[in-house]
Design an enzyme around this catalytic site. Structure first.
Site, mmCIF file in Angstrom:
data_model
loop_
_atom_site.group_PDB
_atom_site.id
_atom_site.type_symbol
_atom_site.label_atom_id
_atom_site.label_comp_id
_atom_site.label_asym_id
_atom_site.label_seq_id
_atom_site.Cartn_x
_atom_site.Cartn_y
_atom_site.Cartn_z
ATOM 1 C CE LYS A 137 -2.936 0.826 3.636
ATOM 2 N NZ LYS A 137 -2.539 2.127 4.003
ATOM 3 C CB SER A 138 3.821 2.276 1.902
ATOM 4 O OG SER A 138 3.122 2.180 3.382
ATOM 5 C CD GLN A 192 0.712 8.486 7.148
ATOM 6 O OE1 GLN A 192 0.165 9.228 8.035
ATOM 7 N NE2 GLN A 192 0.037 7.334 6.818
ATOM 8 C CE LYS A 220 -0.426 4.302 12.831
ATOM 9 N NZ LYS A 220 0.252 5.075 11.774
ATOM 10 N N GLY A 253 -4.736 8.194 5.208
ATOM 11 C CA GLY A 253 -4.044 9.232 6.108
ATOM 12 C C GLY A 253 -2.748 9.190 5.135
ATOM 13 C CG ASP A 272 0.648 0.067 9.081
ATOM 14 O OD1 ASP A 272 0.278 0.893 10.189
ATOM 15 O OD2 ASP A 272 1.079 0.561 8.190
HETATM 16 C C1 S3P Z 1 2.633 4.784 6.208
HETATM 17 C C2 S3P Z 1 3.005 5.319 7.086
HETATM 18 C C3 S3P Z 1 2.557 4.865 8.779
HETATM 19 C C4 S3P Z 1 1.665 3.616 8.563
HETATM 20 C C5 S3P Z 1 0.568 3.896 7.375
HETATM 21 C C6 S3P Z 1 1.361 4.239 6.199
HETATM 22 C C7 S3P Z 1 2.953 5.275 4.950
HETATM 23 O O1 S3P Z 1 1.972 5.840 9.231
HETATM 24 O O2 S3P Z 1 1.001 3.481 9.710
HETATM 25 O O3 S3P Z 1 -0.238 2.748 7.217
HETATM 26 O O4 S3P Z 1 2.757 4.563 3.796
HETATM 27 O O5 S3P Z 1 4.032 6.254 4.857
HETATM 28 P P1 S3P Z 1 2.818 6.923 10.049
HETATM 29 O O6 S3P Z 1 3.542 7.609 9.209
HETATM 30 O O7 S3P Z 1 1.583 7.864 10.593
HETATM 31 O O8 S3P Z 1 3.269 6.098 11.267
#
Ligand code: S3P
Length: 446
Positions: free
Chosen positions: A31-32, A184, A359, A108, A332
């Site tokens: 996903k990221s 993020q 989250k 997010g 996660d």
């Molecule tokens: C992600 C970073 C994480 C993770 C999210 C995806 C990303 O969040 O929990 O599911 O793709 O950069 P945080 O940056 O808030 O830790």
């Protein structure tokens, strides 16, 4: 025997009693990495092709936002997606000013990363929002550093909650010392730095996932990384060039099967083509601390990211303590680790994980409540969970809290319970894993 029946948004899972889990599984794209490939492709010059993109709800939110900003993104219905970027002269606005509000849905990552791009588009005005979960999540963690760069952002609760309005600016570079280890936050600032003259640096308290750094470099950005100092610098302005991206399978999705194979006696599963970037493999280290039998097969590098097949064989788990710098590398996976802990011998303690409260749901509260409904012995801590393993779970009605990872974690817990479990609002799994129920049915047929 396992049976899944979708009735409205509910899913029923029967336990895997007298049946081990066997088979090979391919998990959907990371996903990221999927979000980043769509975003960098959208702002680059020329065409980006993305193989193995996650066709889940979250990347669809990213695609629809960036289409509204002028990128030409093919339908997300095959795993090969083409993006025609809006790229142009470095430092000049690239994006169209959309006629309507950009909606990041439940995602997010979409909202926070996109804010870095939007804030750095001089003279363009944007409004952004999301679903009720996203509108309740803190945005000050990205708004504040962007404001230090000179960004103009307005919104509720001191500009800390979506909907937000952004008037793009020529930003100033900063060195931001982030108080939280968040990919993020880091990625948002790096993306703002991409359009900004000079060197923008982020230092984080512990290493978070580094997919942005890897992909920005592959797209031609000038990036310096010092992992020891947990510091990344980007030199802007820089025009990205379209690339060919291959997305590995998502280790966060693989984690459900690694735990399923570890708790259902006699099981042996191979999860193919899983991304094993060291900033994401905290889950493997935690499961190995718990005595899980997980083996790496066929390790290789695909398009700049390490990939392997993972074989899990059932073995009685034992409790462990999970805290400190490992937390951002398995952030996660804590809901599914809580399930593993419920089946382990001894008391598992998870700490330093207060981030889980902000989250898609409050995952500490959600997992404690729902696992206890199933008969587990879980105590909520301010920043974690204490789980006394070994209680025998009994199927009942539980709720996903509209959170994809809670829904799937509860489905795996239900496999190891006695009697059927109904998971309300389980359709939220489609955020990151649209085929989850079909795969569950495949490895544990009714
Ligand atoms: C992600 C970073 C994480 C993770 C999210 C995806 C990303 O969040 O929990 O599911 O793709 O950069 P945080 O940056 O808030 O830790």
């Amino acid at each position: 025997m396992t049976e899944i029946t979708a009735k409205q948004q509910d899913v029923m899972v029967r336990p895997a009693t007298n049946q081990s889990l066997q088979g090979r599984i391919r998990v959907p794209g990371d996903k990221s990495i999927s979000h980043r490939a769509l975003m960098l492709g959208a702002i680059a010059v020329g065409e980006t092709t993305i193989e193995g993109l996650l066709l889940g709800e979250d990347p669809r939110s990213t695609a629809s936002c960036f289409r509204a900003l002028g990128a030409d993104i093919s339908e997300l219905n095959t795993q090969l997606v083409r993006v025609q970027g809006v790229g142009g002269e470095p430092g000049k606005s690239l994006l169209l000013e959309p006629a309507d509000i950009l909606n990041a849905g439940n995602s997010g990552t979409t909202l926070r990363l996109m804010l870095g791009i939007l804030a750095s588009q001089p003279d363009r005005f944007f409004t952004v929002t999301g679903d009720s979960s996203l509108r309740s999540r803190p945005m000050s963690r990205v708004v504040k550093p962007l404001q230090q760069m000179g960004a103009q952002i307005w919104g509720r609760v001191g500009s800390s909650r979506a909907p937000l309005a952004v008037l793009g600016q020529n930003l100033q570079p900063i060195h931001y010392h982030s108080p939280i280890a968040s990919a993020q936050v880091k990625s948002c600032i790096l993306l703002a730095g991409l359009m900004t003259s000079g060197k923008t640096t982020v230092t984080e308290p512990a290493l978070s996932r580094d997919h942005s750094e890897r992909m920005l470099r592959a797209f031609g950005a000038e990036i310096e990384v010092d992992p020891e100092a947990r510091r990344v610098t980007i030199a802007g302005p820089c025009q990205l060039q379209g690339q060919k991206v291959v997305v590995p399978g998502d280790i966060s999705s693989a984690a459900f099967w690694l735990v399923a194979g570890s708790i259902v006696p006699g099981s042996e599963l191979i999860v193919e083509n899983v991304g094993v970037n060291p900033t994401r493999t905290g889950i493997l280290e935690a499961l190995q601390m718990m005595d899980a039998d997980i083996e790496f097969l066929d390790e290789k590098i695909v398009a700049g990211e390490p990939v392997a097949d993972l074989r899990v064989r059932w073995q009685q788990l034992k409790a462990c303590t999970i805290a400190g710098d490992i937390i951002p590398r398995l952030i996660d996976e804590i809901p599914i680790l809580a399930v593993a802990a419920a089946f382990a011998k001894g008391t598992t303690v998870i700490r330093d994980a207060a981030e889980l409260r902000v989250k898609e749901s409050d995952r500490l509260q959600a997992m404690a409540k729902e696992l206890n409904e199933l008969g587990a012995n879980v105590r909520e801590l301010p920043d974690g969970l204490e789980i006394v393993g070994g209680a025998s779970l009994k199927g009942t009605e539980v709720d996903s809290h509209d959170d994809h990872r809670v829904a799937m974690s509860l489905a795996i817990a239900a496999l190891g319970a006695q009697g059927s479990t109904t998971i309300h609002r389980a359709a939220s799994a489609a955020i990151s894993y649209p085929d989850f129920s079909a795969t569950l049915e495949k490895i544990a047929p009714s």
